[in-house]
Design an enzyme around this catalytic site. Structure first.
Site, PDB file in Angstrom:
ATOM      1  N   HIS A   1      -1.902  -0.961  -6.670  1.00 19.69           N
ATOM      2  CA  HIS A   1      -0.678  -1.714  -6.994  1.00 19.69           C
ATOM      3  C   HIS A   1      -0.655  -2.180  -8.452  1.00 19.69           C
ATOM      4  CE1 HIS A   1       1.055  -2.580  -2.942  1.00 19.69           C
ATOM      5  NE2 HIS A   1      -0.174  -2.318  -2.558  1.00 19.69           N
TER       6      HIS A   1
ATOM      7  N   GLU B   1       1.711  -3.091 -10.204  1.00 20.76           N
ATOM      8  CA  GLU B   1       2.708  -4.164 -10.404  1.00 20.76           C
ATOM      9  C   GLU B   1       2.122  -5.546 -10.131  1.00 20.76           C
ATOM     10  OE1 GLU B   1       2.420  -2.317  -7.823  1.00 20.76           O
ATOM     11  OE2 GLU B   1       2.980  -3.395  -6.000  1.00 20.76           O
TER      12      GLU B   1
ATOM     13  N   CYS C   1       1.181   2.814  -3.338  1.00 25.61           N
ATOM     14  CA  CYS C   1       0.652   2.488  -2.017  1.00 25.61           C
ATOM     15  C   CYS C   1       1.562   3.046  -0.903  1.00 25.61           C
ATOM     16  CB  CYS C   1       0.437   0.984  -1.916  1.00 25.61           C
ATOM     17  SG  CYS C   1      -0.747   0.553  -0.639  1.00 25.61           S
TER      18      CYS C   1
END
Ligand code: GLN
Length: 183
Positions: free
Chosen positions: A162, A164, A79
């Site tokens: 994202h 994560e 991002c």
């Protein structure tokens, strides 16, 4: 593998958790003094790219990151991290990211889409960019709604979403393979 995680701002702790889960050895980098010992890879997290640029430029960290990546250090930007890697920022990847590219209403959403070599994976977009232009050396790994959202160029990997935040470790695993020269 020792992986530096830029931790000026944004979702750095979530990257650390994911890297730990995969058996890597992450450490946080806020200033040049944190850059010590062997470094096998670098993660640039999501957050606010303008804030990260300002802070990194203050103490010389910006230049250090630029030099290391250009010299071949494997890097993974998510991002805002994708934005940092593009032509107008660190200028290490031959990509142009378009910031806040989905408009206010569609700025944040979650979907499942295929990524090359990984199959269908969850993708969380938060006021995300997409890649609006890229050079010959850039491989497109994922598209979403006709927009390029994951790319690789040699040692450099960038996603507009994202990984994560999704609990699915496949993109981080792919990055660790890339960083160890196995991809
Ligand atoms: N909109 C942010 C930027 O332009 C990126 C958002 C994110 O990293 N989740 O830097």
């Amino acid at each position: 593998m020792r992986i530096a995680v830029l931790s000026l701002q944004g979702a750095f702790e979530e990257h650390r958790q994911m890297l730990l889960r995969l058996g890597a050895d992450p450490f946080f980098v806020r200033e040049t003094a944190d850059w010590k010992g062997r470094v096998d890879g670098l993660v640039l997290p999501g957050g606010e790219s303008t804030a990260m640029v300002c802070q990194a430029q203050e103490g010389g960290l910006w230049q250090l990151l630029q030099e290391r990546i250009a010299a071949g250090l494997p890097v993974f930007g998510t991002c805002a991290g994708m934005i940092l890697l593009d032509r107008t920022h660190l200028n290490v990847m031959d990509i142009q990211a378009r910031r806040n590219a989905y408009g206010r209403q569609l700025g944040s959403f979650r979907t499942v889409a295929p990524m090359k070599g990984l199959g269908e994976i969850p993708m969380t977009f938060i006021r995300a960019p997409y890649v609006e232009d890229y050079g010959d050396g850039v491989e497109v790994l994922a598209e979403c709604g006709g927009r390029v959202v994951a790319v690789r160029q040699r040692n450099m990997l960038a996603t507009a979403f994202h990984p994560e935040l999704d609990g699915d470790p496949s993109v981080h695993r792919y990055f660790l393979q890339l960083a160890s020269g196995r991809e």
